[in-house]
Design a protein around this motif. Structure first.
Motif, PDB file in Angstrom:
ATOM      1  N   THR A   1      32.733  84.942 -20.959  1.00 36.30           N
ATOM      2  CA  THR A   1      31.375  84.437 -20.722  1.00 36.30           C
ATOM      3  C   THR A   1      31.219  84.008 -19.258  1.00 36.30           C
ATOM      4  O   THR A   1      30.229  84.349 -18.601  1.00 36.30           O
TER       5      THR A   1
ATOM      6  N   SER B   1      37.193  89.933 -21.062  1.00 30.85           N
ATOM      7  CA  SER B   1      37.519  88.731 -21.836  1.00 30.85           C
ATOM      8  C   SER B   1      38.930  88.880 -22.377  1.00 30.85           C
ATOM      9  O   SER B   1      39.309  89.957 -22.828  1.00 30.85           O
TER      10      SER B   1
ATOM     11  N   LYS C   1      40.655  90.133 -28.626  1.00 27.17           N
ATOM     12  CA  LYS C   1      40.259  91.332 -27.857  1.00 27.17           C
ATOM     13  C   LYS C   1      41.444  92.293 -27.719  1.00 27.17           C
ATOM     14  O   LYS C   1      42.589  91.910 -27.952  1.00 27.17           O
TER      15      LYS C   1
HETATM   16  C1  LIG Z   1      33.993  88.259 -26.409  1.00 30.17           C
HETATM   17  C2  LIG Z   1      32.788  88.735 -25.730  1.00 30.17           C
HETATM   18  C3  LIG Z   1      32.243  88.087 -24.608  1.00 30.17           C
HETATM   19  C4  LIG Z   1      32.671  86.721 -24.148  1.00 30.17           C
HETATM   20  O1  LIG Z   1      34.001  86.555 -23.945  1.00 30.17           O
HETATM   21  P1  LIG Z   1      34.642  85.071 -24.115  1.00 30.17           P
HETATM   22  O2  LIG Z   1      35.979  85.251 -23.473  1.00 30.17           O
HETATM   23  O3  LIG Z   1      34.721  84.822 -25.591  1.00 30.17           O
HETATM   24  O4  LIG Z   1      33.788  84.118 -23.393  1.00 30.17           O
HETATM   25  C5  LIG Z   1      31.180  88.672 -23.955  1.00 30.17           C
HETATM   26  N1  LIG Z   1      30.646  89.816 -24.385  1.00 30.17           N
HETATM   27  C6  LIG Z   1      31.106  90.463 -25.473  1.00 30.17           C
HETATM   28  C7  LIG Z   1      30.469  91.748 -25.873  1.00 30.17           C
HETATM   29  C8  LIG Z   1      32.182  89.941 -26.193  1.00 30.17           C
HETATM   30  O5  LIG Z   1      32.613  90.579 -27.275  1.00 30.17           O
END
Ligand SMILES: *Cc1c(COP(=O)(O)O)cnc(C)c1O
Length: 365
Positions: A60, A180, A185
């Motif tokens: 984010t 991320s 992930k």
């Molecule tokens: C996980 C995710 C984010 C944000 O990542 P974080 O590390 O959780 O803040 C942004 N965009 C998408 C599409 C995501 O799946």
């Protein structure tokens, strides 16, 4: 219960290497940024084929700082798909810019590039394609369009680490790529983490400044920044995992092919991989007419499921003030009612996959 994803399986497999890397950080006394973060930035930049990586506190924040590094803010418009994880629109709202939604392509769930040009206005500053579920958005026409209108492209690559488009890694195609390292992930740490990648020296330098209170020289801020840094423990773990991510992504593709083969002929929509994209199957997403019945049946048979996502962005509370109502983006709304994630992770066993397939065959004709 077969979980949607089993994070402990990956740790058990690499326990000795990860424990050693963590111990080395604990002994080093360098816990925020430092050599492990720098090495990870270099290794990821090399892996993706970009000049710079800048580690930040989350995916984010990668989006927020990437947008800020492009000087996007109040009064500016940013085009994004109406169907993605909330963070994409959250970042745009956080910096005070106006999100402008486009509907998605029903086959890939990524933004429908054909609908982008009609949304471009004199205020449009950037487009954020999201490579949702691990499938790259259709980047070539999008980049051409952005170039023609002098609009920046920020790739939300949070779900697609290792994916490629026409032979090039996603996150390296636009002006800025956002990663991320959230644990689930494709390349995940043991906490929050993220990275901004770019070929532009000035953007990398700006993000480096913004992630540490807006200063280059300690205690002399040049602008208001943030405290958004990647920590050394995450970086050390991620450096170990980076060496395995291709193997895991290849196995994700093998498992996806097996699911597709075993589920073909049923009344179930299966994932698509549209050339020249290479899908890395962050999630394995089905499309179902009677989703609730399938969730119940699989649950009774020890199989977890998940809905990514139950609400399109334009209908979420923080976006109500933007004034979009129901039926504004029919494909995004349909996807929010029909998609279902079933268990999927590289360490899944053949027996688990067969059990899931057999249960689906019993509940769907
Ligand atoms: C996980 C995710 C984010 C944000 O990542 P974080 O590390 O959780 O803040 C942004 N965009 C998408 C599409 C995501 O799946």
């Amino acid at each position: 219960m077969i979980p949607l994803i089993d994070l402990t399986a990956q740790y058990q497999q690499l326990k000795a290497e990860i424990d050693a890397a963590v111990q080395q950080v604990l002994d080093s006394g360098q816990y925020i940024l430092g050599p492990n973060v720098q090495e990870l930035e270099n290794e990821i930049a090399a892996y993706l084929g970009v000049r710079h990586g800048v580690g930040v506190a989350s995916g984010t924040d990668a989006l927020v700082l990437g947008l800020r590094a492009l000087n996007i803010g109040p009064g500016d418009e940013v085009i994004i798909p109406a169907y993605t994880f909330f963070a994409t629109v959250g970042a745009v709202l956080t910096i005070g810019a106006t999100p402008v939604f486009v509907d998605i392509d029903p086959l890939t769930y990524c933004l429908d590039v054909n609908q982008v040009s009609e949304r471009i206005s004199s205020k449009t500053r950037a487009i954020i394609p999201v490579h949702l579920y691990g499938h790259p958005a259709d980047m070539q026409p999008l980049l051409e369009l952005a170039h023609a209108h002098n609009v920046r492209v920020i790739e939300d690559n949070a779900q697609a680490f290792g994916a490629s488009y026409a032979g090039r890694k996603t996150a390296s195609l636009g002006d800025v790529g956002c990663l991320s390292f959230f644990p689930t992930k494709n390349l995940g740490g043991f906490g929050d983490g993220g990275m901004v990648v770019t070929n532009h020296d000035h953007i990398a330098e700006r993000v480096r400044m913004l992630r540490t209170h807006g200063w280059k020289k300690k205690y002399h801020p040049e602008e208001l920044g943030a405290n958004s840094r990647l920590d050394a423990l995450q970086a050390a773990v991620l450096r170990v995992k980076l060496r395995y991510v291709d193997k895991w992504n290849n196995h994700r593709q093998t498992l996806a092919l097996r699911y597709a083969d075993r589920l073909s002929g049923l009344e179930i929509g299966l994932p698509h991989e549209l050339s020249p994209a290479r899908h890395v199957y962050h999630l394995y997403i089905l499309r179902l007419k009677e989703r609730e019945r399938v969730i119940q049946f699989l649950g009774k048979n020890g199989i977890a499921t998940g809905i990514y996502y139950p609400q399109p962005l334009h209908l979420s509370k923080p976006c109500v003030a933007l004034g979009y109502g129901e039926n504004s983006f029919p494909e995004a709304e349909r996807a929010s009612h029909e998609t279902l994630a079933i268990p999927f992770y590289p360490e899944m066993t053949d027996e688990q996959l067969e059990h899931i397939v057999n249960c689906l065959k019993m509940v769907v004709s």
